[in-house]
Design an enzyme around this catalytic site. Structure first.
Site: not given
Length: 819
Positions: A493, A496, A569
C-alpha cells in the site's frame, strides 16, 4: 442522517484546505507544449538507413538540433522511437516493463519519391509511409491510413542542455519554468533543465477510445478540449472525486480504439508525468447556418496528444485488427496476467484493523458459524510493532505463527501489509541494514531523503535499484521474517509513493535514485518495482515452487504479470459503486485483469441495501475483497440482520460455485491475454471468451431498484455491438446473471493443483472442452464416450436438470445424451 450529507474525514494529515493536487495550467511542461510555439520538423529522407530489423531517419527542426527516429515493424506492432541524434547525456529509457524487446521484420522500400518513402514488410498489406515536409508518419493497411503520427505538428522534444552560465559581470539568467518550478511552497530544482517530450496521433475512422487507467471516469474516454487532460501521475488521492481525469494510484499509458471490424491500440512507454488530450471529430461538420442535408460528411477520427515531462518518445501501435488480437499483442509486449493461486479468487475479508489475534479468530469463526465461505483474512498497519514493517505488535499479535496455523488448519490464508516507507529508527536492525546498504532514495543534495508517512519520519526504499529489490525480497524468507509462515501473503500500500506533506502528497521530483536518475523520470514505476520485489520475495521463499499472491495499490503497464490491484480509497455511496464498474473494466481492457474495488466502500458506513448490492457486484469482479477504514462501523456480513446475512451468504456462495469458471478465465488471460471481465454495453459486464460460453451480469447500482434494464448483445458481442433491451424484475437478493446459450453452449474447463508452478514446469494440468447442443429431442455434452445410465432430478419451476453420481473423470472422454 443521509449518506450524502456525511462529512468525509481524511485519514491523512490535514492540508489546511489548500489545493492538494495540481491542475494542468500549473504544470510548466504542459503549458510550454500547449501554448507553443511548436517546431516544425522535416524528415531528411536522404539519411534513411534500413537496418537489420527496422529503419532509421533523421528529423530536422526549423531551428535547433536534429533528432533520430528509429522504426521497427511486424504484423502485430509498429514501434516509433525518437531520441536526440547527439545527446549530451543519456536520456532515461524505461526498464523492466517490456518482457522482451519486440523484434521487427526486415523492411523494404515499396515506393520512394522526393516527398515520401513507403516501407513494407512480410506478406500482409501493412505499410508505413514517411512524409518529408512537414514530417508525418502514417501506418496504413493497404492504402487506408489507420494512424498518423505528428498529424498536427505537435511533435515536441526538449533537447538536454547544460545550465547557461552568466557572462562576466552579469547576473545569471534563470528561467524558473525551465530550471526550477515552484508550486505552493515546494520548489522543484531541474538539474538537467527542460526535458519534456510530446507527440500527437490521429486515429482515422475511430470515434470510440478507451483505456488510460486509473481514473474515476466513464469507460469511454471523454473529449478533453474544454477541460483537464487525462493525467497519468500516480498519486494517493483519498476519497477521490468522481468523473475526474486526475491521476489516481496507477497508470497504464495504453489507449484502445474500436470501430466496425477493426481495433487498434496505442502504447506510450514513458514513466514520467504524462498528460493525454483526447479530441473526437464527428462524421459531419457542424458549420453554423448550414442545413443538415447540406452538411459535409467527413470520416470520424480521434486525435490523441501525449505530453510527458521527460524521457524518450517510445510509441507502439498495436495493429489488431480484432480486440482479442490487440489484447494479445499488448500482452506479448508487457507480459500476460499472472495465473493466481486458486485461493486468491475466493472472498477476502479485510479491515483497518482487526484488533488482535482473538479478534481475527472471532471473525474467522463467524464465517463458519453463519455458513459463509471465505479464503483470506487481512491485517492492516496496526498489526506491526509501531508501523515497522516485517514486525508484529508484541501485545496484540504475540504469536503470529500460531494464528497462521489456526487459519491454515481451516484452509485459509493471512495477508499483511508492507509499505515502502521505513520508520527512521536507529535502534531497529532492519532500518540500519537498509541505511548502511545504501537502499534508500536520496534527496537532491545526496543525503537520505526523509519524508513522513504512517510511522512518522520515514525513509523510502529505492526499488529502482536491482540490489535494493534483491535485498527487500530476501526479507520475506521465513528465517528472516520472524512470525511468518508459508501461508502468509502480502499487500503493498501507499506505494505511489505516498508522502504526507510532500508536493501533491508524494516524493519530490528532484529526489535521486539508483544510477543518478531523478524521481521525475520514473515516478510512475515506483510502485511497480516494489510489487516486483515483493513477488520475487514470495517466489524465492518457496524455492520457486509456489505461486505468490501480492496486491499493490500503485501499478504501471506490466503489473498484470505480478498480481492484483484495487481501486483504492473509495467511499460507501451508490455513486462510488456505480463508478467502480467502468474503473474495473478500464483496468481489464488495459491488461490489468486481476482487479477489484473495496466492497462496501473504504470510508463511511454503507446502509444494508448498499452493502448487499456491492457484494452482488463485487462477487462478479476478478478481485473480491471487503474492506473498511478504522473509523467506520464494523460490517462483517452477519451484523445487519438475517435478511442481509442471507443475501450476502447467497452471493458469496455463488462466487464459489463459479470458481472453476473464474479459474478457467484466468488461464485464458494467462495464456492469451484475454481479460476475464469484458465490456458489452452499459451497464452490463460480459464474462468469458466464446460467445456461447459467456456469462452476462447486470449489477444493481441504484437504491430501491425493483427493475433493471439489460442490454443484450448481438452476434459479435465480445466488446461492442448491436443489442436488444430487456427489463427484468429484481429484489434485494437478486441481480441479473444469465448464460447466453443461444440454442446451445460451449466452453472450457481448466484445472491444476491451484497453488504451484507445476502447470508450467511439468505441464500438470487438465484442459477440457465442453459443448451442449440442442435439436428437437436431445442435447449432447460432448467430450467423448461412456455408455452408462445416470440418475437425474428435474426442477420444473427452475428449469434445472441435475445429474447425479456420474462417476466420470475430467481426464477421460465422455458424453451424455438427454432423450
Amino acid at each position: 442522517m443521509e449518506m450524502a450529507e456525511e462529512t468525509i474525514v481524511s485519514l491523512v494529515p490535514d492540508d489546511e484546505g489548500k489545493q492538494k493536487f495540481r491542475k494542468c495550467d500549473q504544470i510548466s511542461f504542459y503549458r510550454r507544449q500547449t501554448l507553443g510555439p511548436n517546431l516544425q520538423y522535416r524528415a531528411c529522407l536522404d539519411t534513411l538507413v534500413l537496418t537489420e530489423r527496422g529503419a532509421r531517419v533523421e528529423l530536422e527542426p526549423d531551428c535547433g538540433v536534429r533528432l533520430i527516429l528509429s522504426l521497427s515493424a511486424s504484423d502485430e506492432t509498429v514501434r516509433v522511437q525518437i531520441d536526440e541524434l547527439q545527446p549530451i547525456r543519456t536520456r532515461y529509457s524505461v526498464p523492466d516493463v517490456l518482457t522482451k524487446e519486440p523484434v521487427g521484420e526486415p523492411l523494404r522500400v515499396a515506393k520512394e519519391t522526393r516527398d515520401l518513402v513507403s516501407l513494407t514488410w512480410g506478406e500482409k498489406q501493412y505499410q508505413v509511409r514517411v512524409w518529408a515536409c512537414p514530417f508525418r508518419l502514417e501506418v496504413l493497411c493497404g492504402e487506408e491510413a489507420m494512424v498518423t503520427f505528428n498529424s498536427r505538428d505537435k511533435l515536441h522534444f526538449d533537447t538536454l542542455q547544460d545550465r547557461p552560465s552568466a557572462e562576466p559581470g552579469q547576473r545569471q539568467q534563470d528561467d524558473s519554468s525551465l530550471w526550477q518550478e515552484t508550486w505552493r511552497e515546494f520548489v522543484d530544482i531541474k538539474a538537467n533543465g527542460p526535458s519534456s517530450v510530446g507527440a500527437d496521433l490521429c486515429l482515422h475512422g475511430y470515434n470510440h477510445v478507451y483505456g488510460l487507467p486509473e481514473h474515476a471516469d466513464s469507460l469511454k474516454l471523454s473529449d478533453t478540449r474544454h477541460g483537464e487532460p487525462y493525467r497519468l501521475y500516480n498519486l494517493d488521492v483519498f476519497a477521490y472525486d468522481l468523473h475526474s481525469r486526475l491521476g489516481l494510484y496507477g497508470s497504464v499509458p495504453l489507449v484502445l480504439a474500436h470501430k466496425t471490424n477493426q481495433s487498434i491500440g496505442v502504447f506510450w512507454l514513458n514513466t514520467s508525468e504524462t498528460l493525454v488530450d483526447v479530441q473526437y471529430n464527428p462524421q459531419e461538420t457542424e458549420e453554423e447556418g448550414t442545413p443538415p442535408m447540406k452538411r459535409r460528411r467527413v470520416p470520424p477520427q480521434t486525435d490523441l496528444r501525449w505530453l510527458s515531462e521527460s524521457g524518450l518518445i517510445d510509441c507502439m501501435v498495436l495493429l489488431g485488427p480484432s480486440p482479442s488480437q490487440v489484447m494479445s499483442q499488448y500482452a506479448q509486449l508487457t507480459g500476460y496476467q499472472a495465473l493466481p493461486p486458486l485461493f486468491s479468487l475466493g472472498y477476502h475479508q479485510c479491515r483497518w484493523n482487526y484488533e488482535d489475534e482473538a479478534d481475527v479468530k472471532a471473525v474467522d469463526a463467524g464465517f463458519d458459524h453463519h455458513n459463509i465461505p471465505y479464503d483470506v483474512i487481512w491485517l492492516d498497519i496496526e498489526h506491526t510493532d509501531g508501523k515497522r514493517y516485517f514486525t508484529w505488535d508484541p501485545v496484540c499479535f504475540p504469536d503470529p505463527v500460531s494464528l497462521q496455523r489456526h487459519l491454515e488448519d481451516r484452509k485459509r490464508k493471512l495477508v499483511v501489509i508492507n509499505d515502502p516507507h521505513i520508520k527512521v529508527d536507529p535502534d531497529w536492525s532492519l532500518y540500519c541494514e537498509a541505511r548502511d546498504g545504501g537502499h534508500f532514495v536520496k534527496d537532491r543534495e545526496g543525503q537520505i531523503y526523509q519524508g513522513s508517512c504512517w510511522p512518522g519520519d520515514s525513509n523510502y526504499l529505492d526499488f529502482s535499484s536491482p540490489a535494493t529489490r534483491a535485498w527487500y525480497s530476501q526479507r520475506f524468507a521465513l528465517e528472516r521474517y520472524s512470525g511468518s509462515t508459508s501461508s502468509l501473503f502480502v499487500w503493498n500500500d501507499m506505494n505511489e509513493p505516498s508522502v504526507f506533506g510532500g508536493p501533491e502528497q508524494t516524493m519530490p521530483k528532484d529526489a535521486m535514485h539508483h544510477g543518478g536518475w531523478e524521481h521525475r523520470e520514473l515516478h510512475n514505476l515506483y510502485g511497480f518495482h516494489q510489487h516486483m520485489a515483493t513477488v520475487q520475495g514470495l517466489i524465492t521463499r518457496s524455492g520457486g515452487l509456489e505461486r505468490p499472491f501480492a496486491l499493490s495499490r500503485s501499478f504501471f503497464a506490466g503489473s498484470q504479470r505480478l498480481g492484483a490491484v484495487w481501486t483504492g480509497d473509495n467511499v460507501a455511496s451508490w455513486d462510488y459503486l456505480k463508478i467502480s464498474i467502468p474503473m474495473i473494466l478500464s483496468l481489464s481492457l488495459a491488461g490489468i485483469s486481476f482487479c477489484g474495488a473495496d466492497v462496501g466502500g473504504f470510508v463511511k458506513d454503507p446502509d444494508p441495501e448498499l452493502l448487499v448490492r456491492w457484494y452482488q457486484a463485487g462477487a462478479l469482479t476478478p478481485f473480491f475483497r471487503g474492506h473498511a477504514a478504522m473509523n467506520t462501523k464494523r460490517r462483517e456480513p452477519w451484523l445487519f440482520g438475517d435478511q442481509v446475512t442471507s443475501a450476502i451468504r447467497c452471493v458469496i456462495q455463488q462466487r464459489y460455485l463459479l470458481l472453476p469458471y473464474w479459474y478457467t478465465l484466468f488461464h485464458q488471460a494467462h495464456t492469451a491475454g484475454l481479460p476475464p471481465l469484458r465490456y458489452v454495453l452499459p451497464p452490463a459486464g460480459l464474462f468469458g471468451v466464446l460467445p456461447r460460453g459467456a456469462l452476462m451480469a447486470c449489477p444493481v447500482t441504484e437504491p430501491g431498484a425493483t427493475e433493471v434494464k439489460v442490454l443484450l448483445p448481438g452476434s459479435e458481442y465480445m466488446y461492442f455491438s448491436s443489442h436488444s433491451r430487456l427489463y427484468l424484475d429484481v429484489n434485494i437478493t437478486k441481480c441479473f446473471i444469465d448464460c447466453l446459450l443461444q440454442g446451445g453452449a460451449e466452453g472450457e474447463l481448466y484445472l491444476d493443483d491451484g497453488h504451484s508452478f507445476r502447470y508450467r514446469d511439468r505441464r500438470e494440468f487438465i484442459l477440457r472442452r465442453f459443448s451442449l447442443r440442442s435439436d428437437q429431442n436431445s442435447c449432447v455434452v460432448l467430450t467423448g464416450y461412456q455408455d452408462v445410465p445416470v440418475k437425474f432430478l428435474f426442477d420444473e419451476a427452475r428449469h434445472m436438470l441435475t445429474l447425479e453420481d456420474l462417476n466420470v473423470g475430467l481426464g477421460k472422454d465422455w458424453d451424455i445424451k438427454i432423450l
